[in-house]
Design a protein around this motif. Structure first.
Motif, PDB file in Angstrom:
ATOM      1  N   UNK A 139       0.342  -1.231  -0.061  1.00 47.94           N
ATOM      2  CA  UNK A 139       0.243  -0.244   0.158  1.00 47.94           C
ATOM      3  C   UNK A 139       0.884   1.196  -0.396  1.00 47.94           C
ATOM      4  N   UNK A 140       1.988   0.804   1.090  1.00 46.71           N
ATOM      5  CA  UNK A 140       2.557   2.228   0.410  1.00 46.71           C
ATOM      6  C   UNK A 140       3.513   2.592  -0.206  1.00 46.71           C
ATOM      7  N   UNK A 141       4.062   1.740  -1.161  1.00 43.02           N
ATOM      8  CA  UNK A 141       4.412   1.599  -2.515  1.00 43.02           C
ATOM      9  C   UNK A 141       3.265   1.981  -3.109  1.00 43.02           C
ATOM     10  N   UNK A 142       2.515   1.949  -3.353  1.00 45.44           N
ATOM     11  CA  UNK A 142       1.350   1.821  -4.167  1.00 45.44           C
ATOM     12  C   UNK A 142       0.801   3.703  -4.143  1.00 45.44           C
ATOM     13  N   UNK A 143       0.947   4.281  -2.870  1.00 46.98           N
ATOM     14  CA  UNK A 143       0.617   5.792  -2.109  1.00 46.98           C
ATOM     15  C   UNK A 143       1.455   6.349  -2.176  1.00 46.98           C
ATOM     16  N   UNK A 144       2.555   5.766  -2.309  1.00 46.97           N
ATOM     17  CA  UNK A 144       3.993   6.613  -1.722  1.00 46.97           C
ATOM     18  C   UNK A 144       3.439   6.929  -0.156  1.00 46.97           C
ATOM     19  N   UNK A 145       2.443   6.518   0.732  1.00 44.85           N
ATOM     20  CA  UNK A 145       1.731   7.517   1.345  1.00 44.85           C
ATOM     21  C   UNK A 145       2.301   5.986   3.043  1.00 44.85           C
ATOM     22  N   UNK A 146       3.171   6.279   4.171  1.00 46.07           N
ATOM     23  CA  UNK A 146       3.928   5.469   5.168  1.00 46.07           C
ATOM     24  C   UNK A 146       1.969   5.315   6.073  1.00 46.07           C
ATOM     25  N   UNK A 147       1.305   6.425   5.970  1.00 53.36           N
ATOM     26  CA  UNK A 147       0.004   6.364   6.848  1.00 53.36           C
ATOM     27  C   UNK A 147      -0.484   5.751   6.333  1.00 53.36           C
ATOM     28  N   UNK A 148      -0.542   5.237   5.313  1.00 55.98           N
ATOM     29  CA  UNK A 148      -1.539   4.507   4.421  1.00 55.98           C
ATOM     30  C   UNK A 148      -1.401   2.475   4.898  1.00 55.98           C
ATOM     31  N   UNK A 149      -0.135   2.882   4.324  1.00 57.31           N
ATOM     32  CA  UNK A 149       0.095   1.321   4.827  1.00 57.31           C
ATOM     33  C   UNK A 149       0.719   1.266   6.758  1.00 57.31           C
ATOM     34  N   UNK A 150       0.640   2.272   7.213  1.00 60.60           N
ATOM     35  CA  UNK A 150       0.163   1.605   8.399  1.00 60.60           C
ATOM     36  C   UNK A 150      -1.491   1.148   8.716  1.00 60.60           C
ATOM     37  N   UNK A 151      -2.400   2.218   8.039  1.00 66.37           N
ATOM     38  CA  UNK A 151      -3.630   1.900   8.395  1.00 66.37           C
ATOM     39  C   UNK A 151      -4.083   0.105   7.729  1.00 66.37           C
ATOM     40  N   UNK A 152      -3.305  -0.101   6.654  1.00 66.62           N
ATOM     41  CA  UNK A 152      -4.089  -0.982   5.903  1.00 66.62           C
ATOM     42  C   UNK A 152      -2.803  -2.734   6.757  1.00 66.62           C
ATOM     43  N   UNK A 153      -1.862  -2.515   7.043  1.00 67.20           N
ATOM     44  CA  UNK A 153      -1.501  -3.363   8.338  1.00 67.20           C
ATOM     45  C   UNK A 153      -2.500  -3.522   9.233  1.00 67.20           C
ATOM     46  N   UNK A 154      -2.796  -2.615  10.706  1.00 66.81           N
ATOM     47  CA  UNK A 154      -3.603  -2.441  11.363  1.00 66.81           C
ATOM     48  C   UNK A 154      -4.917  -3.706  11.342  1.00 66.81           C
ATOM     49  N   UNK A 155      -5.312  -2.663   9.211  1.00 66.32           N
ATOM     50  CA  UNK A 155      -6.939  -3.704   9.379  1.00 66.32           C
ATOM     51  C   UNK A 155      -6.386  -5.086   8.957  1.00 66.32           C
ATOM     52  N   UNK A 156      -4.908  -5.564   8.625  1.00 64.30           N
ATOM     53  CA  UNK A 156      -4.869  -6.604   8.630  1.00 64.30           C
ATOM     54  C   UNK A 156      -4.341  -7.743   9.095  1.00 64.30           C
ATOM     55  N   UNK A 157      -4.400  -6.748   9.972  1.00 60.93           N
ATOM     56  CA  UNK A 157      -3.666  -7.742  10.999  1.00 60.93           C
ATOM     57  C   UNK A 157      -5.340  -7.863  11.948  1.00 60.93           C
ATOM     58  N   UNK A 158      -6.629  -6.812  12.268  1.00 57.99           N
ATOM     59  CA  UNK A 158      -8.069  -7.191  12.825  1.00 57.99           C
ATOM     60  C   UNK A 158      -8.159  -8.999  11.518  1.00 57.99           C
ATOM     61  N   UNK A 159      -8.334  -8.417  10.479  1.00 54.66           N
ATOM     62  CA  UNK A 159      -8.917  -8.901   9.521  1.00 54.66           C
ATOM     63  C   UNK A 159      -8.265 -10.642   9.114  1.00 54.66           C
ATOM     64  N   UNK A 160      -7.190 -10.829  10.484  1.00 58.34           N
ATOM     65  CA  UNK A 160      -6.648 -12.083  10.474  1.00 58.34           C
ATOM     66  C   UNK A 160      -6.814 -12.955  11.759  1.00 58.34           C
ATOM     67  N   UNK A 161      -7.689 -12.031  12.836  1.00 57.15           N
ATOM     68  CA  UNK A 161      -8.079 -11.849  14.135  1.00 57.15           C
ATOM     69  C   UNK A 161      -9.452 -13.131  13.817  1.00 57.15           C
ATOM     70  N   UNK A 162     -10.861 -12.363  12.597  1.00 53.64           N
ATOM     71  CA  UNK A 162     -11.781 -12.241  12.349  1.00 53.64           C
ATOM     72  C   UNK A 162     -11.019 -13.991  11.946  1.00 53.64           C
TER      73      UNK A 162
END
Length: 469
Positions: A139-162
């Protein structure tokens, strides 16, 4: 702060899962109220079990990898997107800017979801947080934004728990591993795909009656259907396909026999290692149950572990071995494919293992689901390869010679990675918000009708099982 996070990430990289996991388990067991001596023994036993699992897996995956590479060489195919394997993907993920933050982010997400009773899983599989960082780095590579990447990582952590909660009851009953769940994103992502494909198979006359499980094979063929002998036979067949032109007759026979015996050993030894693991987990599970009972009644707390604990079942190994040549054939015949499989062919067991409870160990259906998943995965890999390569370059990864772009089956073939990047690239912040809402809605729907969701994952009418002997 960055220095602390760098040190934490370096500790994870240096210690590795087999050292880090016992440390984490010991700390958690003591916090949950287990006596220090009991917690220490449990932690060491779990560490020993994972070392045993990794040794056997290393033996098995090394053998499969050698055979797969021999088959690829025999085909003479050449592609410009090279499969560099999951170790490279993990190094890229942890070496990225997202990788620096992923451990505290994933822990924070887990704690919040535990406190709000949205999850029952305590994910102690810290090493595999790299999967969350990997998607975030794309996501960071796609957008150039670290913020996007961190949010996506958090969402993936939640999805893994689901996924872990959703599949836990089916996994526990089928694999005989009480008190655990599997938040391993690369393995769990196949669950909705398997549900859809299984629904279709159930409605195809004739096909829906085919049941080729290791149990039915053993009943029909006696000793020749036993898991250890089945592993030998499949290994001999794969070895013959891969090494028929490896040299003189003696060399060919030697390589074929070695492959057969290695896979026979894996069939026998992996379930034994899982039994040792469960011996270590039992005190931790009991402490967790008592801790939760005192504070929240009968609420269950699950220990989230690596999907390596699932690989030992004969159905998982058998279907995976069959899928190796199928994957190579797919790489040749799929129109427009630019990916050549290489290092990650050996990890196919991790991709299909979670389908076994849903498909009742039916190897025939597991192979169909695996084939469809891999076929789609090639196109995902083709689409994500530029971002994969960009993330690799940014993390300082050294590109292999003659490779224009790179990928891996884990996690470059996964539909989740593709969907996330599409949301982020197409919709930006709105895409992040929509993903968060979808994941939150899935949590809500799961808790609203838990029994139906768990039946869909294979938990209904599942006979009590013990790890395969």
């Amino acid at each position: 702060m960055d220095t602390f996070l760098s040190g934490l990430k370096a500790a994870v990289d240096t210690l590795g899962a087999t050292v880090l996991l016992p440390i984490v388990i010991f700390i958690i067991a003591v916090i949950l109220g287990a006596k220090a001596g009991k917690a220490f023994r449990a932690a060491v036993t779990i560490g020993v079990a994972f070392i045993g699992i990794n040794l056997v897996l290393g033996l098995m995956l090394g053998s499969i990898g050698d055979v797969a590479q021999a088959i690829v060489t025999n085909t003479g195919i050449h592609r410009d997107i090279v499969d560099v394997g999951w170790p490279s993907a993990a190094a890229i993920a942890f070496g990225s800017s997202v990788g620096l933050w992923v451990i505290p982010i994933a822990i924070a997400v887990n704690v919040v979801l535990l406190l709000t009773k949205m999850t029952r899983t305590l994910n102690v599989d810290v090493w595999n947080f790299w999967h969350f960082a990997f998607v975030g780095s794309l996501a960071t590579a796609a957008t150039g934004s670290l913020g996007y990447g961190l949010v996506v990582a958090a969402l993936m952590a939640a999805l893994g728990l689901l996924f872990a909660d959703w599949s836990a009851r089916a996994v526990q009953k089928f694999y005989g591993v009480p008190g655990v769940s599997v938040p391993h994103l690369a393995s769990a992502q196949i669950l909705p795909v398997a549900i859809i494909i299984n629904w279709i198979i159930e409605r195809i006359p004739g096909i829906n009656r085919i049941d080729i499980s290791t149990e039915t094979i053993e009943k029909r063929f006696g000793v020749f259907g036993e898991p250890v002998v089945l592993g030998l036979i499949i290994g001999l067949v794969l070895g013959a396909i891969g090494y028929y032109n490896a040299g003189d007759f003696g060399t060919v026979v030697s390589k074929v026999l070695q492959t057969g015996m290695t896979l026979a050993a894996a069939m026998m030894l992996l379930p034994r290692m899982v039994k040792i693991l469960m011996e270590g987990l039992l005190p931790v599970s009991e402490a967790a149950h008592e801790f939760v009972r005192k504070r929240a009644g009968d609420r269950e707390l699950l220990v989230g572990l690596d999907s390596a604990i699932l690989i030992g079942h004969p159905a998982a190994i058998s279907s995976s071995l069959i899928l190796v040549p199928i994957a190579i054939v797919l790489s040749i015949i799929l129109p427009g494919n630019r990916v050549i499989l290489f290092a990650d062919l050996a990890v196919i067991p991790f991709i299909v293992a979670l389908t076994a409870p849903l498909l009742r160990g039916n190897v025939f259906r597991m192979v169909i689901v695996g084939t469809v998943t891999l076929a789609a995965g090639f196109y995902v890999a083709n689409a994500l390869a530029p971002l994969f390569t960009s993330a690799a370059v940014s993390s300082g990864f050294k590109m292999p010679e003659n490779a224009v772009q790179i990928t891996s089956v884990v996690d470059g073939f996964l539909w989740i990675s593709y969907v996330v990047i599409e949301f982020v690239q197409t919709l930006g912040v709105i895409g992040l918000v929509l993903m968060a809402l979808i994941i939150a809605a899935c949590f809500w729907l799961y808790h609203r009708n838990t029994a139906a969701w768990e039946r869909a994952a294979g938990a209904e009418d599942e006979p009590e099982a013990t790890p395969a002997e």
